[in-house]
Scaffold this motif. Structure first.
Motif, PDB file in Angstrom:
ATOM      1  N   LEU A   9      -5.260  64.474  23.240  1.00 39.73           N
ATOM      2  CA  LEU A   9      -4.272  64.362  24.301  1.00 39.73           C
ATOM      3  C   LEU A   9      -3.883  62.922  24.593  1.00 39.73           C
ATOM      4  O   LEU A   9      -2.950  62.680  25.345  1.00 39.73           O
ATOM      5  N   GLY A  10      -4.582  61.987  24.038  1.00 38.38           N
ATOM      6  CA  GLY A  10      -4.123  60.623  24.063  1.00 38.38           C
ATOM      7  C   GLY A  10      -4.715  59.717  25.105  1.00 38.38           C
ATOM      8  O   GLY A  10      -5.669  60.063  25.810  1.00 38.38           O
ATOM      9  N   PRO A  11      -4.130  58.532  25.174  1.00 37.29           N
ATOM     10  CA  PRO A  11      -4.690  57.468  26.003  1.00 37.29           C
ATOM     11  C   PRO A  11      -4.671  57.754  27.498  1.00 37.29           C
ATOM     12  O   PRO A  11      -5.509  57.246  28.225  1.00 37.29           O
ATOM     13  N   VAL A  12      -3.739  58.582  27.969  1.00 38.18           N
ATOM     14  CA  VAL A  12      -3.698  58.898  29.405  1.00 38.18           C
ATOM     15  C   VAL A  12      -4.978  59.625  29.803  1.00 38.18           C
ATOM     16  O   VAL A  12      -5.644  59.272  30.775  1.00 38.18           O
ATOM     17  N   TRP A  13      -5.331  60.627  29.039  1.00 38.22           N
ATOM     18  CA  TRP A  13      -6.536  61.393  29.338  1.00 38.22           C
ATOM     19  C   TRP A  13      -7.785  60.535  29.177  1.00 38.22           C
ATOM     20  O   TRP A  13      -8.712  60.625  29.970  1.00 38.22           O
ATOM     21  N   GLN A  14      -7.802  59.723  28.130  1.00 42.07           N
ATOM     22  CA  GLN A  14      -8.963  58.862  27.909  1.00 42.07           C
ATOM     23  C   GLN A  14      -9.132  57.873  29.055  1.00 42.07           C
ATOM     24  O   GLN A  14     -10.243  57.652  29.534  1.00 42.07           O
ATOM     25  N   ALA A  15      -8.031  57.288  29.508  1.00 40.33           N
ATOM     26  CA  ALA A  15      -8.092  56.327  30.615  1.00 40.33           C
ATOM     27  C   ALA A  15      -8.550  57.013  31.898  1.00 40.33           C
ATOM     28  O   ALA A  15      -9.390  56.481  32.635  1.00 40.33           O
ATOM     29  N   ALA A  16      -8.006  58.195  32.172  1.00 36.63           N
ATOM     30  CA  ALA A  16      -8.398  58.925  33.378  1.00 36.63           C
ATOM     31  C   ALA A  16      -9.870  59.319  33.321  1.00 36.63           C
ATOM     32  O   ALA A  16     -10.612  59.149  34.298  1.00 36.63           O
ATOM     33  N   ALA A  17     -10.310  59.826  32.180  1.00 38.07           N
ATOM     34  CA  ALA A  17     -11.708  60.240  32.030  1.00 38.07           C
ATOM     35  C   ALA A  17     -12.650  59.047  32.165  1.00 38.07           C
ATOM     36  O   ALA A  17     -13.690  59.136  32.828  1.00 38.07           O
ATOM     37  N   ALA A  18     -12.295  57.917  31.575  1.00 36.78           N
ATOM     38  CA  ALA A  18     -13.138  56.717  31.674  1.00 36.78           C
ATOM     39  C   ALA A  18     -13.217  56.235  33.114  1.00 36.78           C
ATOM     40  O   ALA A  18     -14.299  55.852  33.598  1.00 36.78           O
ATOM     41  N   ALA A  23     -16.472  55.826  38.068  1.00 37.28           N
ATOM     42  CA  ALA A  23     -16.529  56.002  39.525  1.00 37.28           C
ATOM     43  C   ALA A  23     -17.604  56.992  39.950  1.00 37.28           C
ATOM     44  O   ALA A  23     -18.246  56.808  40.992  1.00 37.28           O
ATOM     45  N   VAL A  24     -17.831  58.030  39.145  1.00 39.21           N
ATOM     46  CA  VAL A  24     -18.777  59.073  39.538  1.00 39.21           C
ATOM     47  C   VAL A  24     -20.227  58.581  39.496  1.00 39.21           C
ATOM     48  O   VAL A  24     -21.117  59.235  40.026  1.00 39.21           O
ATOM     49  N   GLN A  25     -20.457  57.426  38.923  1.00 41.93           N
ATOM     50  CA  GLN A  25     -21.812  56.871  38.929  1.00 41.93           C
ATOM     51  C   GLN A  25     -22.266  56.529  40.350  1.00 41.93           C
ATOM     52  O   GLN A  25     -23.459  56.513  40.639  1.00 41.93           O
ATOM     53  N   ALA A  37      -8.851  57.481  39.311  1.00 42.72           N
ATOM     54  CA  ALA A  37      -8.120  57.735  38.062  1.00 42.72           C
ATOM     55  C   ALA A  37      -6.634  57.443  38.240  1.00 42.72           C
ATOM     56  O   ALA A  37      -6.016  56.797  37.382  1.00 42.72           O
ATOM     57  N   LEU A  38      -6.068  57.889  39.349  1.00 37.98           N
ATOM     58  CA  LEU A  38      -4.646  57.632  39.606  1.00 37.98           C
ATOM     59  C   LEU A  38      -4.362  56.137  39.684  1.00 37.98           C
ATOM     60  O   LEU A  38      -3.370  55.653  39.122  1.00 37.98           O
ATOM     61  N   GLU A  39      -5.232  55.422  40.373  1.00 40.72           N
ATOM     62  CA  GLU A  39      -5.043  53.969  40.501  1.00 40.72           C
ATOM     63  C   GLU A  39      -5.042  53.292  39.132  1.00 40.72           C
ATOM     64  O   GLU A  39      -4.189  52.443  38.841  1.00 40.72           O
ATOM     65  N   MET A  46       0.976  54.283  33.122  1.00 41.61           N
ATOM     66  CA  MET A  46       0.883  55.468  32.270  1.00 41.61           C
ATOM     67  C   MET A  46       1.426  56.683  33.023  1.00 41.61           C
ATOM     68  O   MET A  46       1.459  56.696  34.253  1.00 41.61           O
ATOM     69  N   GLU A  47       1.801  57.681  32.264  1.00 41.55           N
ATOM     70  CA  GLU A  47       2.281  58.929  32.857  1.00 41.55           C
ATOM     71  C   GLU A  47       1.133  59.590  33.616  1.00 41.55           C
ATOM     72  O   GLU A  47      -0.006  59.629  33.147  1.00 41.55           O
ATOM     73  N   LEU A  48       1.444  60.123  34.810  1.00 37.97           N
ATOM     74  CA  LEU A  48       0.411  60.752  35.623  1.00 37.97           C
ATOM     75  C   LEU A  48       0.302  62.239  35.293  1.00 37.97           C
ATOM     76  O   LEU A  48       1.304  62.955  35.333  1.00 37.97           O
ATOM     77  N   PRO A  49      -0.907  62.690  34.974  1.00 34.10           N
ATOM     78  CA  PRO A  49      -1.089  64.134  34.746  1.00 34.10           C
ATOM     79  C   PRO A  49      -1.029  64.876  36.088  1.00 34.10           C
ATOM     80  O   PRO A  49      -1.087  64.270  37.144  1.00 34.10           O
ATOM     81  N   GLY A  50      -0.962  66.187  36.049  1.00 40.68           N
ATOM     82  CA  GLY A  50      -0.938  66.994  37.258  1.00 40.68           C
ATOM     83  C   GLY A  50      -2.236  66.887  38.034  1.00 40.68           C
ATOM     84  O   GLY A  50      -3.301  66.595  37.476  1.00 40.68           O
TER      85      GLY A  50
END
Length: 177
Positions: A9-18, A23-25, A37-39, A46-50
């Motif tokens: 799904l590309g760099p948007v998903w990778q960036a959001a997941a990272a 943060a969840v730590q 993730a939005l920030e 990058m394009e914002l997912p839903g």
């Protein structure tokens, strides 16, 4: 596997997941994780997912990271401490579990109640070396875990892994034994 899907799904998903994984730590509120993730995505233009996509991603990553923390905490207990904790959950016929007794709030501030409460704290400390169990677990996580409802607890997986393939953990943020 989810990691393959994220890679596709590309760099948007990778960036959001990272961003969520980092943060969840220390955070646990799903809204906080989504905002992080939005920030990151906005700063990277990058394009914002839903929202539901980020919410699901935050939920999965948060669950896996928390299970990793649980597995580390349990691994730090010896057999006696583990058995002692499990013993708190036994309910005698017609009675309440020792776990219910431990959760009771302090009574009115009188001298006799203070002595009762100090004895109660001694019983809590006798459960085991909680400082060792919780070593390097962020205080915010400890506070959140302490406030979780007991009916939602699930045992940790024996070999925790993260399907989101986060960036390498930095030693300052990782939980190790």
């Amino acid at each position: 596997m989810i990691a393959d899907l994220v890679a596709e799904l590309g760099p948007v998903w990778q960036a959001a997941a990272a961003a969520i994984y980092e943060a969840v730590q220390t955070k646990d509120n799903p809204a906080d994780l989504i905002n992080v993730a939005l920030e990151k995505l906005v700063k990277a233009r990058m394009e914002l997912p839903g929202y539901s996509t980020l919410d699901e991603m935050a939920s999965v990553i948060r669950t896996e990271v928390n299970e990793d923390f649980f597995a580390v905490i349990v691994s730090r207990m010896d057999e006696v401490e583990h058995a002692r904790l499990l013993g708190l959950l036994r309910v005698p016929a017609g009675g309440r579990s020792r776990f219910d007794e431990l959760k009771r709030p302090a009574k009115a501030p009188t001298v006799s109640h203070l002595h009762e409460h100090l004895a109660h704290l001694d019983r809590l400390e006798a459960l085991g070396n909680t400082a060792t169990w919780l070593q390097r677990v962020p205080p915010g996580k400890v506070e959140h875990f302490a406030g979780q409802r007991t009916d939602t607890w699930r045992p940790p997986r024996p070999t925790p892994t993260s399907p989101w393939s986060p960036p390498e953990k930095s030693p300052a943020r990782s939980v190790s034994q």
